[in-house]
Design a protein around this motif. Sequence first.
Motif, short mmCIF file in Angstrom:
data_model
loop_
_atom_site.label_atom_id
_atom_site.label_comp_id
_atom_site.label_asym_id
_atom_site.label_seq_id
_atom_site.Cartn_x
_atom_site.Cartn_y
_atom_site.Cartn_z
N ASN A 1 52.95 48.73 39.44
CA ASN A 1 51.49 48.65 39.28
C ASN A 1 50.85 47.70 40.27
O ASN A 1 49.65 47.77 40.54
CB ASN A 1 51.13 48.15 37.88
CG ASN A 1 51.79 46.82 37.56
OD1 ASN A 1 53.00 46.72 37.42
ND2 ASN A 1 51.00 45.78 37.44
N ASP A 2 51.64 46.78 40.86
CA ASP A 2 51.05 45.77 41.74
C ASP A 2 50.54 46.37 43.04
O ASP A 2 49.57 45.89 43.61
CB ASP A 2 52.09 44.68 42.04
CG ASP A 2 52.56 44.03 40.78
OD1 ASP A 2 51.74 43.37 40.13
OD2 ASP A 2 53.73 44.20 40.41
N ILE A 3 51.16 47.44 43.53
CA ILE A 3 50.65 48.09 44.73
C ILE A 3 49.41 48.90 44.39
O ILE A 3 48.37 48.79 45.02
CB ILE A 3 51.72 49.02 45.33
CG1 ILE A 3 52.89 48.19 45.86
CG2 ILE A 3 51.15 49.84 46.47
CD1 ILE A 3 53.99 49.02 46.46
N ALA A 4 49.53 49.71 43.36
CA ALA A 4 48.47 50.70 43.10
C ALA A 4 47.21 50.10 42.52
O ALA A 4 46.13 50.66 42.66
CB ALA A 4 49.01 51.76 42.14
N SER A 5 47.30 48.93 41.88
CA SER A 5 46.14 48.42 41.15
C SER A 5 44.96 48.07 42.04
O SER A 5 43.84 47.92 41.56
CB SER A 5 46.53 47.18 40.33
OG SER A 5 46.96 46.15 41.17
N PHE B 1 41.58 44.64 34.35
CA PHE B 1 42.06 45.49 33.26
C PHE B 1 43.36 46.17 33.68
O PHE B 1 44.30 46.29 32.88
CB PHE B 1 41.01 46.55 32.90
CG PHE B 1 39.91 46.05 32.02
CD1 PHE B 1 40.11 45.89 30.66
CD2 PHE B 1 38.67 45.73 32.54
CE1 PHE B 1 39.09 45.42 29.84
CE2 PHE B 1 37.66 45.26 31.74
CZ PHE B 1 37.86 45.11 30.38
N ALA B 2 43.40 46.68 34.91
CA ALA B 2 44.60 47.35 35.40
C ALA B 2 45.79 46.40 35.42
O ALA B 2 46.90 46.76 35.03
CB ALA B 2 44.34 47.91 36.81
N ALA B 3 45.56 45.17 35.87
CA ALA B 3 46.64 44.19 35.91
C ALA B 3 47.13 43.84 34.50
O ALA B 3 48.33 43.70 34.26
CB ALA B 3 46.16 42.92 36.62
N LEU B 4 46.19 43.71 33.57
CA LEU B 4 46.57 43.36 32.20
C LEU B 4 47.39 44.48 31.57
O LEU B 4 48.43 44.24 30.95
CB LEU B 4 45.32 43.09 31.36
CG LEU B 4 45.58 42.69 29.90
CD1 LEU B 4 46.40 41.41 29.83
CD2 LEU B 4 44.26 42.51 29.15
N LEU B 5 46.94 45.72 31.71
CA LEU B 5 47.68 46.84 31.15
C LEU B 5 49.04 46.99 31.84
O LEU B 5 50.02 47.40 31.21
CB LEU B 5 46.87 48.13 31.30
CG LEU B 5 45.63 48.23 30.40
CD1 LEU B 5 44.79 49.43 30.80
CD2 LEU B 5 46.03 48.33 28.94
N GLY B 6 49.11 46.63 33.13
CA GLY B 6 50.37 46.72 33.85
C GLY B 6 51.44 45.79 33.30
O GLY B 6 52.63 46.02 33.50
N THR B 7 51.03 44.73 32.60
CA THR B 7 52.02 43.80 32.04
C THR B 7 52.85 44.44 30.95
O THR B 7 53.91 43.92 30.59
CB THR B 7 51.34 42.54 31.48
OG1 THR B 7 50.44 42.90 30.41
CG2 THR B 7 50.57 41.80 32.56
#
Length: 317
Positions: free
Chosen positions: A2-6, A252-258
């Motif tokens: 997720n770190d690339i795509a976010s 939000f994307a980073a949080l959900l990625g966790t």
Amino acid sequence: MNDIASQHAALAPQVSRREENIGLLLVFLSALFWSFGGAIARFIETGDSWTVVFWRSFWAAAFLFGFMLWRDGWRGMLKMFGDMGLPGFAVALCFATASTSFVVALAYTTVANILLMQAGVPLIAALIAWVLFRERVAGATWAAIAAVICGVAIMVSESFNGQVSPIGDGLALLIAFAFSIATVITRRFAHVRMTPATCLGTIFAALFAFTQTEYLAVAPRDMGFLFAFGALNLGLGLAFFATGARLIPAAFAALLGTFETILGPVWVWLIHAEVPSARTVLGGSVVFLALLVHIGLEFKRQMRPQKPGTTGMPSPH
């Protein structure tokens, strides 16, 4: 992953509440699919890691090609590949390095070690951006970076006393740095679409693995798991994220990625009884707490009303 795509979420247009809810669901589903990667890999009995890398990358590339063809058509897909330029090529190399290292690292260390080290990617990216481009880093973020370094040091310390392989921990760190570099590149060139870049990365990984593997033939049972590992775990997860992350704020994307970091070790524990060591849990908790603090600060920044004329670009992920 997720770190690339976010970073797609950085340029998200104004969307309706319904579209935002769809985006939240898609990003959560991406993290859920990615979280099964370690558990699926543990089912594969093929002894050569390079064979696993080849077939995983092959199925992921096939899925992503099909997805882009369905979504954008031939012309749209070819245009996206042409528009990537050198930034997209660099991101593809980073992704190939990270996805290859993930598979090989699984032969040497635990899933928890790998995923918890990846949790520090947003803060490692902030450090790299400061070193290379002198991007401003807030004091609280510096504290979080220091916490990540301490947490990773605790996890890596197991390799010093022989409890885990230094090769495994070294590859886990390589994954984190590859994703961090890709994150910085993506932020500096926000117009680059990550779906074709990651697809190109899977092609690079497959070609390199082809030169390293001793054989490509696998049992039908293993091929089924390799298909799930590549097309569903990696490819479908990327498709969900690439579609949903553009509809929601980056925080939000980073949080959900966790959820990938949280659920990944849980599935391996429940399915394969692979229990993380005490140092992995301690060091991972430090890294994960630092990440949550960073995301909390990002939420606060993004929810603050923007001044006229600002672009709303995110802080380092």
